[in-house]
Design a protein around this motif. Structure first.
Motif, PDB file in Angstrom:
ATOM      1  N   ALA A  95       0.743  -1.181  -0.181  1.00 25.50           N
ATOM      2  CA  ALA A  95      -0.211  -0.228   0.273  1.00 25.50           C
ATOM      3  C   ALA A  95       0.592   0.693  -0.113  1.00 25.50           C
ATOM      4  O   ALA A  95       2.113   1.176   0.300  1.00 25.50           O
ATOM      5  CB  ALA A  95      -1.146   0.075   1.736  1.00 25.50           C
ATOM      6  N   VAL A  96       0.189   2.172  -0.412  1.00 21.47           N
ATOM      7  CA  VAL A  96       0.743   3.468  -0.363  1.00 21.47           C
ATOM      8  C   VAL A  96       0.497   4.930  -0.110  1.00 21.47           C
ATOM      9  O   VAL A  96      -1.076   4.488   0.319  1.00 21.47           O
ATOM     10  CB  VAL A  96       1.214   3.902  -1.548  1.00 21.47           C
ATOM     11  N   VAL A  97       1.174   4.992   0.953  1.00 17.58           N
ATOM     12  CA  VAL A  97       0.157   6.042   2.219  1.00 17.58           C
ATOM     13  C   VAL A  97      -0.508   7.213   1.530  1.00 17.58           C
ATOM     14  O   VAL A  97       0.648   8.025   0.965  1.00 17.58           O
ATOM     15  CB  VAL A  97       1.697   5.989   3.593  1.00 17.58           C
ATOM     16  N   ARG A  98      -1.289   7.311   1.408  1.00 14.32           N
ATOM     17  CA  ARG A  98      -1.725   9.029   1.295  1.00 14.32           C
ATOM     18  C   ARG A  98      -1.688   9.720   2.638  1.00 14.32           C
ATOM     19  O   ARG A  98      -2.416  11.314   1.661  1.00 14.32           O
ATOM     20  CB  ARG A  98      -3.230   8.779   0.598  1.00 14.32           C
TER      21      ARG A  98
ATOM     22  N   ALA B  25      -6.143   7.183  12.777  1.00 11.04           N
ATOM     23  CA  ALA B  25      -5.570   6.689  11.314  1.00 11.04           C
ATOM     24  C   ALA B  25      -4.918   7.288  10.479  1.00 11.04           C
ATOM     25  O   ALA B  25      -4.728   8.182  10.059  1.00 11.04           O
ATOM     26  CB  ALA B  25      -6.878   6.428  10.888  1.00 11.04           C
ATOM     27  N   VAL B  26      -4.142   5.749   9.929  1.00  4.40           N
ATOM     28  CA  VAL B  26      -3.646   6.162   8.412  1.00  4.40           C
ATOM     29  C   VAL B  26      -4.533   5.381   7.332  1.00  4.40           C
ATOM     30  O   VAL B  26      -4.334   4.092   7.440  1.00  4.40           O
ATOM     31  CB  VAL B  26      -2.253   5.038   8.967  1.00  4.40           C
ATOM     32  N   GLY B  27      -4.206   6.550   5.868  1.00  3.37           N
ATOM     33  CA  GLY B  27      -5.145   5.501   4.806  1.00  3.37           C
ATOM     34  C   GLY B  27      -4.339   5.652   4.269  1.00  3.37           C
ATOM     35  O   GLY B  27      -3.077   6.226   3.847  1.00  3.37           O
ATOM     36  N   ALA B  28      -5.079   4.313   3.204  1.00  3.33           N
ATOM     37  CA  ALA B  28      -3.589   4.168   2.047  1.00  3.33           C
ATOM     38  C   ALA B  28      -4.143   3.276   1.066  1.00  3.33           C
ATOM     39  O   ALA B  28      -5.338   3.307   1.484  1.00  3.33           O
ATOM     40  CB  ALA B  28      -2.836   3.338   2.518  1.00  3.33           C
ATOM     41  N   ASP B  29      -3.685   3.723  -0.396  1.00  2.33           N
ATOM     42  CA  ASP B  29      -3.675   3.191  -1.172  1.00  2.33           C
ATOM     43  C   ASP B  29      -3.883   1.639  -1.419  1.00  2.33           C
ATOM     44  O   ASP B  29      -2.334   0.777  -1.403  1.00  2.33           O
ATOM     45  CB  ASP B  29      -3.650   4.246  -2.762  1.00  2.33           C
TER      46      ASP B  29
ATOM     47  N   GLY C  30       4.729   6.099   2.648  1.00  2.00           N
ATOM     48  CA  GLY C  30       5.957   5.604   2.178  1.00  2.00           C
ATOM     49  C   GLY C  30       4.916   4.277   1.786  1.00  2.00           C
ATOM     50  O   GLY C  30       3.371   4.786   1.736  1.00  2.00           O
ATOM     51  N   THR C  31       5.659   3.523   1.558  1.00  2.00           N
ATOM     52  CA  THR C  31       4.963   2.203   0.782  1.00  2.00           C
ATOM     53  C   THR C  31       4.931   1.385   2.032  1.00  2.00           C
ATOM     54  O   THR C  31       6.375   1.011   2.491  1.00  2.00           O
ATOM     55  CB  THR C  31       5.728   1.377  -0.362  1.00  2.00           C
ATOM     56  N   ILE C  32       4.634   0.995   2.560  1.00  2.00           N
ATOM     57  CA  ILE C  32       4.230   0.115   3.431  1.00  2.00           C
ATOM     58  C   ILE C  32       3.432  -1.256   2.973  1.00  2.00           C
ATOM     59  O   ILE C  32       2.982  -1.566   2.261  1.00  2.00           O
ATOM     60  CB  ILE C  32       3.296   0.884   4.364  1.00  2.00           C
ATOM     61  N   THR C  33       3.601  -1.786   4.256  1.00  2.00           N
ATOM     62  CA  THR C  33       2.817  -3.140   4.119  1.00  2.00           C
ATOM     63  C   THR C  33       0.957  -3.513   4.901  1.00  2.00           C
ATOM     64  O   THR C  33       1.680  -3.431   6.451  1.00  2.00           O
ATOM     65  CB  THR C  33       3.447  -4.568   4.188  1.00  2.00           C
ATOM     66  N   LEU C  34      -0.245  -3.870   5.145  1.00  2.00           N
ATOM     67  CA  LEU C  34      -1.054  -3.660   5.367  1.00  2.00           C
ATOM     68  C   LEU C  34      -1.589  -5.402   5.826  1.00  2.00           C
ATOM     69  O   LEU C  34      -1.289  -5.598   3.953  1.00  2.00           O
ATOM     70  CB  LEU C  34      -2.354  -2.783   4.951  1.00  2.00           C
TER      71      LEU C  34
END
Length: 387
Positions: A249-252, A258-262, A280-284
């Motif tokens: 996922a990419v954090v937006r 909360a953290v919102g990601a794509d 940045g780029t993370i793993t959800l």
């Protein structure tokens, strides 16, 4: 049975900077670990992760390359195995076939010149509910009964620390589950410190107060079974202790709560307190049993994440639940566990579905993304020879 009959108290175990090298490889790397007195501690990991080597180091059967081992605050690093207040219960029961059950349990007490060895042995057999079989020979007992005798023999010696090396591995599934509960009950009653080495996640979760997940000679995460399962820190932990769906996922956005990601074009939220990384780029991730399988696109609701549509590619019935594999474009294969509340599967292969879960059920890993959930599950479960 009075707790004091077998041990005044367990002792805490400390491993400080432990490293163990063998020719050509390192089995344990810079291990720092504290096991509080009187607790049931599980060291969990796949074959080759170093857990059995760690147990052998504590027992004195191996010498560390560097580091110290303390038991009850006393340095026992250079102490011979027979002089350590430690007993080990192995998968092989190692009972003397020519002796009765009672004599097997009393054997160690006799060798040490302890008063009333038979009386103490009978008390230990009562603890494991085998006093009625005291006069039988090991060959006349079932596998589960022999394991109880081995446990009684270890407990009766009043060790400050009891090591359990895959002790239930030779038992069938039903008996193993029964023994898991009995072992936990015995540990609570006698108050010893138990360190249990296992590759069986269910065994660790069922019995332990604290679980340490080990991988490649290091502890990846340590905590209560609930904590480690519900909030894994790494992809290895997420997929070794159960199964997980992991999404790159990419954090937006990163708010206070909360953290919102794509994720594959979908806005997915995770609580900030459950996210190891917030930019940045993370793993959800989300556990398969937390997902709901929907046959129609749901109306957006606050606090609910939605992924889809996806297509069901496989349906597997397992009794209590049904496993669905859902291929979601851009997100890969998603695993769903649905409790069997009706007869037969909810949907069949080929059906279009949506997946939803509560925001608070998600988690964000410390790892950078490394491929699909199924690939990571495979990596977590593959191991070499046991060390």
């Amino acid at each position: 049975m009075a707790r004091g009959l077998f041990a005044e108290s367990g002792a805490d175990l400390q491993l400080v900077g432990i490293r163990k090298e063998f020719p050509g490889f390192t089995a344990v790397e810079q291990l720092d670990l504290t096991v509080p007195a009187g607790t049931f501690f599980a060291l969990l990991g796949p074959s080759g992760c170093g857990k059995t080597t760690t147990l052998r180091l504590v027992a004195g059967l191996e010498e560390p390359t560097s580091g110290r081992i303390l038991l009850g605050g006393r340095d026992v690093t250079d102490t011979k195995p027979h002089r350590r207040p430690v007993n080990t219960v192995f998968q092989s029961y190692a009972l003397f076939p020519h002796m009765t059950v009672l004599e097997n349990v009393a054997f160690g007490l006799r060798r040490r010149g302890i008063d009333d060895p038979l009386g103490k042995a009978r008390s230990a057999l009562r603890l494991v509910e085998l006093d009625a079989l005291a006069d039988r020979k090991p060959a006349q007992l079932s596998g589960g009964q022999q394991q109880r005798v081995a446990l009684a023999r270890a407990v009766v010696n009043r060790p400050a620390l009891l090591l359990l090396d895959e002790p239930l591995g030779a038992l069938d599934l039903k008996l193993r589950r029964q023994m898991q509960l009995e072992l936990k009950s015995i540990q609570s009653e006698v108050g010893l410190t138990f360190v249990h080495v296992t590759h069986d996640q269910e065994e660790a979760m069922t019995m332990a107060d604290t679980v340490a997940v080990m991988n490649r000679g290091r502890i990846e995460q340590i905590g209560s079974p609930e904590e480690v399962y519900e909030l894994p820190r790494t992809a290895f932990v997420a997929n070794f202790l159960g199964q997980s769906n992991l999404f790159p996922a990419v954090v937006r956005e990163a708010g206070d709560d909360a953290v919102g990601a794509d994720v594959a074009g979908h806005r997915i939220l995770v609580p900030r307190s459950r996210a190891q990384r917030t930019e940045g780029t993370i793993t959800l991730g989300v556990r398969p049993e937390k997902l709901l399988l929907l046959t129609e696109e749901p109306t957006p609701i606050a606090g609910i994440n939605v992924l889809g549509p996806g297509r069901v590619t496989d349906v597997s019935f397992s009794g209590v639940s049904t496993q669905y594999l859902v291929e979601v474009p851009g997100a890969g294969t998603v695993i769903v566990f649905a409790q069997n509340l009706v007869f037969g599967p909810v949907v069949e292969p080929g059906a279009d579905v949506w997946l939803s879960w509560r925001v608070e059920h998600g988690f964000g890993l410390a790892d950078a993304p490394r491929g699909s959930a199924l690939q990571q599950a495979h990596e977590a479960l593959v191991g070499g020879a046991e060390t």
